[in-house]
Design a protein around this motif. Structure first.
Motif, PDB file in Angstrom:
ATOM      1  N   ILE A 141       0.858  -1.180   0.000  1.00  0.00           N
ATOM      2  CA  ILE A 141       0.000   0.000   0.000  1.00  0.00           C
ATOM      3  C   ILE A 141       0.897   1.235   0.000  1.00  0.00           C
ATOM      4  O   ILE A 141       1.472   1.613   1.022  1.00  0.00           O
ATOM      5  N   ALA A 142       1.023   1.830  -1.165  1.00  0.00           N
ATOM      6  CA  ALA A 142       1.847   3.027  -1.328  1.00  0.00           C
ATOM      7  C   ALA A 142       0.955   4.252  -1.130  1.00  0.00           C
ATOM      8  O   ALA A 142       0.215   4.342  -0.156  1.00  0.00           O
ATOM      9  N   SER A 143       0.974   5.188  -2.056  1.00  0.00           N
ATOM     10  CA  SER A 143       0.198   6.416  -1.917  1.00  0.00           C
ATOM     11  C   SER A 143       0.304   7.196  -3.208  1.00  0.00           C
ATOM     12  O   SER A 143       1.263   7.032  -3.976  1.00  0.00           O
ATOM     13  N   MET A 144      -0.674   8.075  -3.453  1.00  0.00           N
ATOM     14  CA  MET A 144      -0.527   8.978  -4.590  1.00  0.00           C
ATOM     15  C   MET A 144       0.688   9.884  -4.372  1.00  0.00           C
ATOM     16  O   MET A 144       1.263  10.411  -5.326  1.00  0.00           O
ATOM     17  N   LEU A 145       1.127  10.021  -3.108  1.00  0.00           N
ATOM     18  CA  LEU A 145       2.316  10.822  -2.813  1.00  0.00           C
ATOM     19  C   LEU A 145       3.604  10.033  -2.999  1.00  0.00           C
ATOM     20  O   LEU A 145       4.674  10.487  -2.609  1.00  0.00           O
ATOM     21  N   SER A 146       3.508   8.850  -3.605  1.00  0.00           N
ATOM     22  CA  SER A 146       4.729   8.133  -3.982  1.00  0.00           C
ATOM     23  C   SER A 146       5.282   8.669  -5.290  1.00  0.00           C
ATOM     24  O   SER A 146       6.422   8.372  -5.645  1.00  0.00           O
ATOM     25  N   GLU A 147       4.485   9.458  -5.988  1.00  0.00           N
ATOM     26  CA  GLU A 147       4.921  10.020  -7.273  1.00  0.00           C
ATOM     27  C   GLU A 147       4.987  11.540  -7.244  1.00  0.00           C
ATOM     28  O   GLU A 147       5.867  12.134  -7.836  1.00  0.00           O
ATOM     29  N   ARG A 148       4.037  12.174  -6.573  1.00  0.00           N
ATOM     30  CA  ARG A 148       4.094  13.620  -6.378  1.00  0.00           C
ATOM     31  C   ARG A 148       4.391  13.858  -4.903  1.00  0.00           C
ATOM     32  O   ARG A 148       4.515  12.912  -4.135  1.00  0.00           O
ATOM     33  N   VAL A 149       4.551  15.109  -4.512  1.00  0.00           N
ATOM     34  CA  VAL A 149       4.880  15.399  -3.122  1.00  0.00           C
ATOM     35  C   VAL A 149       3.892  16.394  -2.539  1.00  0.00           C
ATOM     36  O   VAL A 149       3.195  17.103  -3.258  1.00  0.00           O
ATOM     37  N   GLY A 150       3.843  16.413  -1.215  1.00  0.00           N
ATOM     38  CA  GLY A 150       3.022  17.372  -0.499  1.00  0.00           C
ATOM     39  C   GLY A 150       3.862  18.067   0.555  1.00  0.00           C
ATOM     40  O   GLY A 150       4.768  17.468   1.138  1.00  0.00           O
ATOM     41  N   ALA A 151       3.563  19.322   0.815  1.00  0.00           N
ATOM     42  CA  ALA A 151       4.321  20.090   1.806  1.00  0.00           C
ATOM     43  C   ALA A 151       4.033  19.568   3.202  1.00  0.00           C
ATOM     44  O   ALA A 151       2.898  19.226   3.535  1.00  0.00           O
ATOM     45  N   GLY A 152       5.077  19.492   4.009  1.00  0.00           N
ATOM     46  CA  GLY A 152       4.919  19.114   5.401  1.00  0.00           C
ATOM     47  C   GLY A 152       4.881  17.624   5.666  1.00  0.00           C
ATOM     48  O   GLY A 152       4.713  17.203   6.814  1.00  0.00           O
ATOM     49  N   ILE A 184      -0.873  -0.574  -4.549  1.00  0.00           N
ATOM     50  CA  ILE A 184      -2.031   0.305  -4.668  1.00  0.00           C
ATOM     51  C   ILE A 184      -1.596   1.674  -4.164  1.00  0.00           C
ATOM     52  O   ILE A 184      -0.949   1.786  -3.111  1.00  0.00           O
ATOM     53  N   CYS A 185      -1.929   2.702  -4.924  1.00  0.00           N
ATOM     54  CA  CYS A 185      -1.567   4.073  -4.552  1.00  0.00           C
ATOM     55  C   CYS A 185      -2.847   4.863  -4.277  1.00  0.00           C
ATOM     56  O   CYS A 185      -3.397   5.505  -5.183  1.00  0.00           O
ATOM     57  N   PRO A 186      -3.347   4.801  -3.047  1.00  0.00           N
ATOM     58  CA  PRO A 186      -4.608   5.485  -2.750  1.00  0.00           C
ATOM     59  C   PRO A 186      -4.446   6.998  -2.709  1.00  0.00           C
ATOM     60  O   PRO A 186      -3.369   7.532  -2.414  1.00  0.00           O
ATOM     61  N   GLY A 187      -5.545   7.671  -3.005  1.00  0.00           N
ATOM     62  CA  GLY A 187      -5.631   9.100  -2.733  1.00  0.00           C
ATOM     63  C   GLY A 187      -6.103   9.288  -1.312  1.00  0.00           C
ATOM     64  O   GLY A 187      -5.894   8.442  -0.449  1.00  0.00           O
ATOM     65  N   TYR A 188      -6.760  10.401  -1.063  1.00  0.00           N
ATOM     66  CA  TYR A 188      -7.287  10.656   0.278  1.00  0.00           C
ATOM     67  C   TYR A 188      -8.441   9.701   0.562  1.00  0.00           C
ATOM     68  O   TYR A 188      -9.436   9.675  -0.158  1.00  0.00           O
ATOM     69  N   ILE A 189      -8.301   8.933   1.633  1.00  0.00           N
ATOM     70  CA  ILE A 189      -9.340   8.004   2.068  1.00  0.00           C
ATOM     71  C   ILE A 189      -9.746   8.381   3.495  1.00  0.00           C
ATOM     72  O   ILE A 189      -8.882   8.517   4.366  1.00  0.00           O
ATOM     73  N   ARG A 190     -11.034   8.533   3.712  1.00  0.00           N
ATOM     74  CA  ARG A 190     -11.510   8.906   5.048  1.00  0.00           C
ATOM     75  C   ARG A 190     -11.475   7.686   5.976  1.00  0.00           C
ATOM     76  O   ARG A 190     -12.107   6.664   5.698  1.00  0.00           O
ATOM     77  N   GLU A 206      -8.941  21.844   1.438  1.00  0.00           N
ATOM     78  CA  GLU A 206      -8.346  20.764   0.649  1.00  0.00           C
ATOM     79  C   GLU A 206      -9.403  20.047  -0.174  1.00  0.00           C
ATOM     80  O   GLU A 206      -9.181  19.714  -1.348  1.00  0.00           O
ATOM     81  N   LEU A 207     -10.565  19.826   0.414  1.00  0.00           N
ATOM     82  CA  LEU A 207     -11.672  19.205  -0.325  1.00  0.00           C
ATOM     83  C   LEU A 207     -12.059  20.039  -1.536  1.00  0.00           C
ATOM     84  O   LEU A 207     -12.339  19.499  -2.611  1.00  0.00           O
ATOM     85  N   ALA A 208     -12.087  21.337  -1.371  1.00  0.00           N
ATOM     86  CA  ALA A 208     -12.490  22.222  -2.464  1.00  0.00           C
ATOM     87  C   ALA A 208     -11.512  22.160  -3.625  1.00  0.00           C
ATOM     88  O   ALA A 208     -11.873  22.483  -4.768  1.00  0.00           O
ATOM     89  N   ARG A 209     -10.290  21.720  -3.358  1.00  0.00           N
ATOM     90  CA  ARG A 209      -9.259  21.643  -4.399  1.00  0.00           C
ATOM     91  C   ARG A 209      -9.351  20.359  -5.208  1.00  0.00           C
ATOM     92  O   ARG A 209      -8.805  20.269  -6.317  1.00  0.00           O
ATOM     93  N   LEU A 210     -10.056  19.360  -4.676  1.00  0.00           N
ATOM     94  CA  LEU A 210     -10.101  18.044  -5.310  1.00  0.00           C
ATOM     95  C   LEU A 210     -11.098  18.022  -6.467  1.00  0.00           C
ATOM     96  O   LEU A 210     -12.088  18.761  -6.461  1.00  0.00           O
ATOM     97  N   ALA A 246      -8.625  10.781  -9.430  1.00  0.00           N
ATOM     98  CA  ALA A 246      -7.887  11.826 -10.145  1.00  0.00           C
ATOM     99  C   ALA A 246      -7.312  12.897  -9.213  1.00  0.00           C
ATOM    100  O   ALA A 246      -6.885  13.962  -9.672  1.00  0.00           O
ATOM    101  N   GLN A 247      -7.251  12.624  -7.921  1.00  0.00           N
ATOM    102  CA  GLN A 247      -6.711  13.598  -6.981  1.00  0.00           C
ATOM    103  C   GLN A 247      -5.241  13.915  -7.265  1.00  0.00           C
ATOM    104  O   GLN A 247      -4.794  15.044  -7.055  1.00  0.00           O
ATOM    105  N   SER A 248      -4.491  12.922  -7.730  1.00  0.00           N
ATOM    106  CA  SER A 248      -3.065  13.152  -7.962  1.00  0.00           C
ATOM    107  C   SER A 248      -2.807  14.103  -9.128  1.00  0.00           C
ATOM    108  O   SER A 248      -1.685  14.582  -9.308  1.00  0.00           O
ATOM    109  N   TRP A 249      -3.841  14.402  -9.896  1.00  0.00           N
ATOM    110  CA  TRP A 249      -3.705  15.351 -11.004  1.00  0.00           C
ATOM    111  C   TRP A 249      -4.151  16.757 -10.610  1.00  0.00           C
ATOM    112  O   TRP A 249      -4.022  17.694 -11.409  1.00  0.00           O
ATOM    113  N   ALA A 250      -4.684  16.903  -9.403  1.00  0.00           N
ATOM    114  CA  ALA A 250      -5.132  18.215  -8.961  1.00  0.00           C
ATOM    115  C   ALA A 250      -3.916  19.127  -8.699  1.00  0.00           C
ATOM    116  O   ALA A 250      -2.910  18.678  -8.174  1.00  0.00           O
ATOM    117  N   VAL A 251      -4.026  20.370  -9.051  1.00  0.00           N
ATOM    118  CA  VAL A 251      -2.901  21.305  -8.861  1.00  0.00           C
ATOM    119  C   VAL A 251      -3.165  22.177  -7.651  1.00  0.00           C
ATOM    120  O   VAL A 251      -4.298  22.290  -7.196  1.00  0.00           O
TER     121      VAL A 251
END
Length: 251
Positions: A141-152, A184-190, A206-210, A246-251
């Motif tokens: 279980i990886a993450s969508m952040l295995s390819e892009r990065v997030g601050a903090g 599996i590279c999940p996005g945000y999962i509640r 953050e939700l508004a950005r998705l 498609a969260q990993s494509w959000a800017v």
């Protein structure tokens, strides 16, 4: 339609969130499930619920920070349930913090849980499958952040990127032995860990950005998990499947 009868699956981090859901799904499709996590009381409660459904399972105390824990877990599973045929490396942590402020202890803990434990568990399972000439399936279980990065969350991003690359490396080396290794590279999962965050002002922003202004639920990963564990997916190896709306494509 996935039939996992006769399979024995190890699921780490099974005491809550995604791990609990993975254990339920694999068990309901026929697998015997080794439930592994630190919170043994929660594991035993889950074991009771699964056994009430007729699912074969057993609980194992597992602290991924302990270097000896993977060896003890695999030995315990072999003793109680039999030789594992599926490994789901789900246990993980995220220690938020600015990159210039992260401590050595935080780095070592993150890498121990998110990378070293999956590496050792994979090595142990693969060695057994190679010796027994049986093959097997590993899902990291990886993450969508295995390819892009997030601050903090630089430590988390680094560890998941390494886990994704480990997936490909192991798939390449072990394919000739009938061993499949995918991620599996999940996005945000509640889940219970982040549930309250989505009600905060930062969470709402953050939700508004998705793309669809929503996060996923653990059951949104069911089909990907079953697909990668299914023996019918014998030609799927070394893949990293994004399940992120498609969260990993959000800017």
């Amino acid at each position: 339609m996935t039939d996992l009868h006769g399979q024995i699956a190890i699921v780490t981090g099974a005491s809550g969130g995604l791990g609990t859901r993975f254990a339920e799904v694999l068990g309901r499709h026929g697998a015997a499930v080794a439930l592994a996590a630190r919170r043994l009381d929660r594991l035993e409660a889950l074991e009771g619920r699964l056994r009430a459904e007729g699912i074969s399972c057993a609980s194992f105390a597992f602290d991924a920070v302990d270097p000896s824990a993977p060896d003890a877990l695999v030995a315990g599973v072999r003793s109680k349930l039999g030789a594992p045929t599926i490994l789901v490396n789900n246990a993980g942590i995220s220690l938020p913090g600015r990159a210039h402020e992260n401590t050595l202890a935080e780095f070592e803990q993150t890498m121990a849980v998110n990378l070293r434990a999956p590496w050792r568990l994979s090595q142990l399972c693969a060695s057994g499958w190679i010796a027994d000439k049986t093959g097997g399936a590993i899902v990291n279980i990886a993450s969508m952040l295995s390819e892009r990065v997030g601050a903090g969350v630089s430590l988390y991003c680094m560890s998941k990127a390494a886990l994704r690359h480990m997936t490909a490396s192991h798939a390449l080396e072990w394919a000739r032995h009938g061993i499949r290794v995918n991620a599996i590279c999940p996005g945000y999962i509640r889940t219970e860990i982040n549930d309250s965050f989505w009600e905060t002002e930062r969470g709402k922003a953050e939700l508004a950005r998705l793309p669809r202004r929503r996060v996923g639920a653990p059951q949104d990963l069911d089909s990907a998990l079953l697909f990668l564990c299914d023996p019918a997916s014998s030609f799927v190896n070394g893949a990293a499947i994004a399940v992120d709306d498609a969260q990993s494509w959000a800017v």
